[in-house]
Write a protein that holds these residues in place. Sequence first.
Motif, PDB file in Angstrom:
ATOM      1  N   SER A 152       0.896  -1.106   0.014  1.00  0.00           N
ATOM      2  CA  SER A 152      -0.157   0.038   0.090  1.00  0.00           C
ATOM      3  C   SER A 152       1.045   1.061   0.020  1.00  0.00           C
ATOM      4  O   SER A 152       1.776   1.258   0.592  1.00  0.00           O
ATOM      5  CB  SER A 152      -0.914   0.109   1.109  1.00  0.00           C
ATOM      6  OG  SER A 152      -1.882   1.170   1.270  1.00  0.00           O
ATOM      7  N   VAL A 153       0.443   2.253  -0.814  1.00  0.00           N
ATOM      8  CA  VAL A 153       1.275   3.446  -0.779  1.00  0.00           C
ATOM      9  C   VAL A 153       0.142   4.695  -1.009  1.00  0.00           C
ATOM     10  O   VAL A 153      -1.092   4.374  -1.336  1.00  0.00           O
ATOM     11  CB  VAL A 153       2.202   3.631  -2.049  1.00  0.00           C
ATOM     12  CG1 VAL A 153       3.256   2.729  -1.898  1.00  0.00           C
ATOM     13  CG2 VAL A 153       1.520   3.363  -3.541  1.00  0.00           C
ATOM     14  N   ALA A 154       0.385   5.952  -0.607  1.00  0.00           N
ATOM     15  CA  ALA A 154      -0.081   6.833  -0.517  1.00  0.00           C
ATOM     16  C   ALA A 154       0.589   8.122  -0.783  1.00  0.00           C
ATOM     17  O   ALA A 154       1.787   8.109  -0.467  1.00  0.00           O
ATOM     18  CB  ALA A 154      -1.210   7.227   0.551  1.00  0.00           C
ATOM     19  N   VAL A 155       0.322   9.397  -1.261  1.00  0.00           N
ATOM     20  CA  VAL A 155       1.039  10.599  -1.510  1.00  0.00           C
ATOM     21  C   VAL A 155       0.044  11.761  -1.309  1.00  0.00           C
ATOM     22  O   VAL A 155      -1.006  11.638  -1.336  1.00  0.00           O
ATOM     23  CB  VAL A 155       1.685  10.583  -2.741  1.00  0.00           C
ATOM     24  CG1 VAL A 155       0.449  10.673  -4.038  1.00  0.00           C
ATOM     25  CG2 VAL A 155       2.421  11.720  -3.055  1.00  0.00           C
ATOM     26  N   THR A 156       0.903  12.863  -0.634  1.00  0.00           N
ATOM     27  CA  THR A 156       0.319  13.936  -0.481  1.00  0.00           C
ATOM     28  C   THR A 156      -0.236  14.924  -1.829  1.00  0.00           C
ATOM     29  O   THR A 156       0.644  14.416  -2.769  1.00  0.00           O
ATOM     30  CB  THR A 156       1.182  15.104   0.342  1.00  0.00           C
ATOM     31  OG1 THR A 156       2.496  15.028  -0.240  1.00  0.00           O
ATOM     32  CG2 THR A 156       1.511  14.621   1.668  1.00  0.00           C
ATOM     33  N   VAL A 203       5.521  10.875   1.185  1.00  0.00           N
ATOM     34  CA  VAL A 203       5.193   9.533   0.428  1.00  0.00           C
ATOM     35  C   VAL A 203       5.051   8.498   1.878  1.00  0.00           C
ATOM     36  O   VAL A 203       5.961   8.227   2.574  1.00  0.00           O
ATOM     37  CB  VAL A 203       6.002   8.689  -0.407  1.00  0.00           C
ATOM     38  CG1 VAL A 203       5.690   7.440  -0.815  1.00  0.00           C
ATOM     39  CG2 VAL A 203       5.976   9.816  -1.873  1.00  0.00           C
ATOM     40  N   VAL A 204       3.780   7.914   2.062  1.00  0.00           N
ATOM     41  CA  VAL A 204       3.656   6.946   2.888  1.00  0.00           C
ATOM     42  C   VAL A 204       3.536   5.458   2.306  1.00  0.00           C
ATOM     43  O   VAL A 204       2.774   5.517   1.101  1.00  0.00           O
ATOM     44  CB  VAL A 204       2.466   7.222   4.099  1.00  0.00           C
ATOM     45  CG1 VAL A 204       1.343   7.428   3.094  1.00  0.00           C
ATOM     46  CG2 VAL A 204       2.474   6.168   5.128  1.00  0.00           C
ATOM     47  N   ALA A 205       4.358   4.768   2.948  1.00  0.00           N
ATOM     48  CA  ALA A 205       3.995   3.446   2.424  1.00  0.00           C
ATOM     49  C   ALA A 205       4.208   1.817   3.564  1.00  0.00           C
ATOM     50  O   ALA A 205       4.637   2.267   4.522  1.00  0.00           O
ATOM     51  CB  ALA A 205       5.336   3.015   1.315  1.00  0.00           C
ATOM     52  N   GLY A 206       3.404   1.247   3.249  1.00  0.00           N
ATOM     53  CA  GLY A 206       3.318  -0.103   4.154  1.00  0.00           C
ATOM     54  C   GLY A 206       3.821  -1.235   3.512  1.00  0.00           C
ATOM     55  O   GLY A 206       3.681  -1.623   2.462  1.00  0.00           O
ATOM     56  N   SER A 207       4.889  -1.772   4.181  1.00  0.00           N
ATOM     57  CA  SER A 207       5.468  -3.012   3.677  1.00  0.00           C
ATOM     58  C   SER A 207       5.820  -4.153   5.080  1.00  0.00           C
ATOM     59  O   SER A 207       6.498  -3.794   5.902  1.00  0.00           O
ATOM     60  CB  SER A 207       6.957  -2.548   3.270  1.00  0.00           C
ATOM     61  OG  SER A 207       7.636  -3.681   2.834  1.00  0.00           O
TER      62      SER A 207
END
Length: 420
Positions: free
Chosen positions: A78-82, A88-92
């Motif tokens: 999962s990733v998201a961005v402003t 940038v936020v990411a889940g790993s």
Amino acid sequence: MSSGEVTSTNFTGGGRLDPGAARAAHSGCRSRGSAAGRLLAPLFLLCCLVVALCGPVSAAEGDYAPLWDKGANDVVGSVAVTRDGSAVVAGSGSTVYLLDREGNVLWKTAVGSRVNGVGISPEGSHIGVAADKLYLFDRDGNLLWAEKTTYVYLGVALSSNGTYVAAACDNGAIFVFDRNKKVLWDYDMGTDSYGIAISENGRKIAVGCDNQGVYYLNSREGESWSYGTGKRVKSIALTRDGRFVAAASLDRCVYLSTGEGEHLWKYPTEGAVFSTALTDEAREVFAASGMKVYILDRAGAELQKIALDGRVESIAVTPDGSFLVVGGGDGDRSIHLFTRDAALIKDKNSTEALVNGTEVPGQRAGNVTVPPTPADDDANTALGASARTQDEEVSITSQVLGWVENIVSLLFRPQEDFLA
């Protein structure tokens, strides 16, 4: 729920002229030749003026190019961005990363289980994490709160300033919290919800479900409309004003609809679609399928493909399309940032040239762009992309001269089998 059949609005039309019409068109070419000759000189002068004013341009101007990639400890699910691409936020695995635009890790933290989804408020003030609990962090990585229940959170999305935190659960429930953890609204979807998106003002919510459904909800009111796809909907995207919805389905298609429930089209890919993203007004629609990111325009026409070394698990894009974040799965396991900002691309290329004259050692082979083709041969993807990199810089002078040559050819040397 309405029928699952979503028809495409893209079609091609045309017909062949009968032989008599073709001969008639050919017989008239001689009389048109003199008129064409009188028009050719000013046309050529106009082309020369365009060349002088515009100068050389790239044939692939506007394509995404890689800025950086950062290795992760597991599949980047999962990733998201402003909205401005500054964070940038990411889940790993069970780790959450926050990175800046340059690829520096600002902080990372572990949660109690595998991360199923991440979200960030448009301006970057709050970060949400869906896992064994629903977690809310501030920009500095401080945990504001965690909500534990008997079910697992599968997705999370945040409105502006983290005013609304929308979460999807494996028991079919949708919850909307405020940033102080108060439950403002909940809704029972009746099936596991895998993807969730929320408009910037928090009034519109889109949900993708295990029952193959795409649902559009009005916050505090309930379902507005829904439709079915061929298989589970793994990811959902919503423009920040809620006017367009994209759905990624395991049936190997990405779907585009309006916020009013009008189905615009579905686009078939080579494999299951795991993630999707949208720019403002759905000018670009993104789909993660197999080892590629498909980039389509609002009409469903392919603009570009981006290939990784492994499976593409997740994608996110800024509303203006300046920055694209890609999370890699098995065979890649990295967080990638792409851009189509010409100045940033030029600066990166200049830096690489200063380092070693040609390319940076260890540059990931997966960071290549692939031009749209009717059919892809995976074995030749990297080779084709490398060749295109050398050949894609075409001056507008050459393009204009080619156009003029084609016009002259059609006007003065018409083909017997040329059909309008």
